[in-house]
Design an enzyme around this catalytic site. Structure first.
Site, PDB file in Angstrom:
ATOM      1  N   ARG A 217      40.665  33.041  42.995  1.00 57.25           N
ATOM      2  CA  ARG A 217      41.784  33.994  42.873  1.00 57.25           C
ATOM      3  C   ARG A 217      42.256  34.324  44.287  1.00 57.25           C
ATOM      4  O   ARG A 217      41.506  34.911  45.067  1.00 57.25           O
ATOM      5  CB  ARG A 217      41.291  35.249  42.148  1.00 57.25           C
ATOM      6  CG  ARG A 217      42.351  36.327  41.934  1.00 57.25           C
ATOM      7  CD  ARG A 217      41.729  37.545  41.263  1.00 57.25           C
ATOM      8  NE  ARG A 217      42.714  38.583  40.983  1.00 57.25           N
ATOM      9  CZ  ARG A 217      43.112  39.499  41.864  1.00 57.25           C
ATOM     10  NH1 ARG A 217      42.587  39.505  43.087  1.00 57.25           N
ATOM     11  NH2 ARG A 217      44.013  40.405  41.532  1.00 57.25           N
TER      12      ARG A 217
ATOM     13  N   LYS B  39      39.433  39.741  51.519  1.00 54.57           N
ATOM     14  CA  LYS B  39      38.596  40.927  51.344  1.00 54.57           C
ATOM     15  C   LYS B  39      37.928  41.367  52.637  1.00 54.57           C
ATOM     16  O   LYS B  39      37.897  40.650  53.639  1.00 54.57           O
ATOM     17  CB  LYS B  39      37.579  40.687  50.227  1.00 54.57           C
ATOM     18  CG  LYS B  39      38.253  40.674  48.862  1.00 54.57           C
ATOM     19  CD  LYS B  39      37.293  40.722  47.699  1.00 54.57           C
ATOM     20  CE  LYS B  39      38.062  40.887  46.382  1.00 54.57           C
ATOM     21  NZ  LYS B  39      37.168  40.864  45.206  1.00 54.57           N
TER      22      LYS B  39
END
Length: 283
Positions: free
Chosen positions: A243, A204
């Site tokens: 994840r 991210k």
């Protein structure tokens, strides 16, 4: 939890596995690399991404879900749409991963309560098009916990068993860089709720900003080592799962974290997650 994006436009690997055969092959590869759960997504939720119809989403992912379920995979499906969630549960998926947050629909609440489907409750504000402008908090940890608990209470009131709810702090969803780090440092407060906690930091933007060089953020493909570090620290903080895109690196990192602590990984194994979906349970 291995990320399987069956999309042309996801922020990290959009288009790489957009075809059904390529997606199925990649899912099997992620399982071989150590994924306990595959998270299949047919609609990008990156900031600014365009929405698609549930029909298009289902066209992309249903053949993939069916094939991987037939191969014995434990499947989570990343969707905002109750109609898609119903279709994938019928096709063999075990868990609904919904990143709609405060915008969760009544239809989704009713569906997971009726099916008693394990459900990832993610903190988010707005939509992918608007969430970057909604990251103002009095205290990001207090506010995220309070908003998640309000949504949790709504799900429980609708009839979903509390043990089937997994909390996700929603890193990157209406969160600016430093706010993500504050939430990660506060993972013990999330696990203290009694719910399992999922951490989704993989590749991210806040990791790219941390690793910038001469003012340029590290590209997504160069963030896997940092992701693995977050995975190890999340395991050390008792997260249920991480994840990730690069499964092997994070599986190794999680194994190291548990060996360091002298504990067994507190992940749901395939049989336990199926039991969860059909009335049993495991923590």
């Amino acid at each position: 939890m291995g990320v399987l994006n069956v999309t042309p436009d996801s922020f990290s690997d959009g288009g790489e596995h957009a075809g059904h055969e390529a997606a199925i092959a990649h899912g099997l590869r992620l399982l071989a690399e150590g994924a306990d759960v595959l998270d299949v997504g047919g609609e990008s939720t990156r900031p600014g991404s365009e929405r698609i119809t549930p029909a298009e989403e289902q066209r992309r992912i249903l053949p993939v879900v069916e094939a991987l379920a037939a191969a014995g995979a434990v499947l989570s499906v990343d969707t905002l749409h109750a109609a898609t969630a119903a279709a994938v549960l019928d096709a063999g998926a075990h868990l609904v991963n919904d990143v709609s947050g405060l915008s969760v629909t009544p239809e989704m609440v009713e569906l997971v309560a009726e099916r008693q489907a394990p459900y990832v409750l993610t903190h988010a504000r707005g939509t992918p098009a608007t969430m970057d402008g909604l990251a103002d908090y009095d205290d990001v940890v207090d506010d995220v916990l309070a908003e998640l608990e309000t949504l949790r209470d709504r799900l429980v009131a609708a009839g979903l068993a509390p043990e089937r709810i997994v909390l996700d702090p929603g890193l990157g969803f209406a969160k600016r860089g430093a706010q993500n780090w504050a939430l990660l440092r506060a993972l013990p407060r999330f696990t203290a709720t009694g719910h399992r906690v999922l951490v989704g930091a993989s590749r991210k933007r806040f990791l790219g900003a941390l690793l910038e060089t001469h003012g340029t953020a590290r590209p997504p493909a160069g963030r896997d080592a940092a992701t693995a570090a977050v995975s190890a620290l999340s395991a050390h903080a008792d997260a249920w799962a991480v994840r990730v895109h690069d499964v092997r690196a994070s599986a190794d990192a999680v194994a190291v974290a548990h060996a360091w602590r002298g504990t067994e990984p507190a992940v749901l194994r395939p049989g336990a997650l199926r039991a969860d979906a059909t009335g049993g349970g495991a923590r």
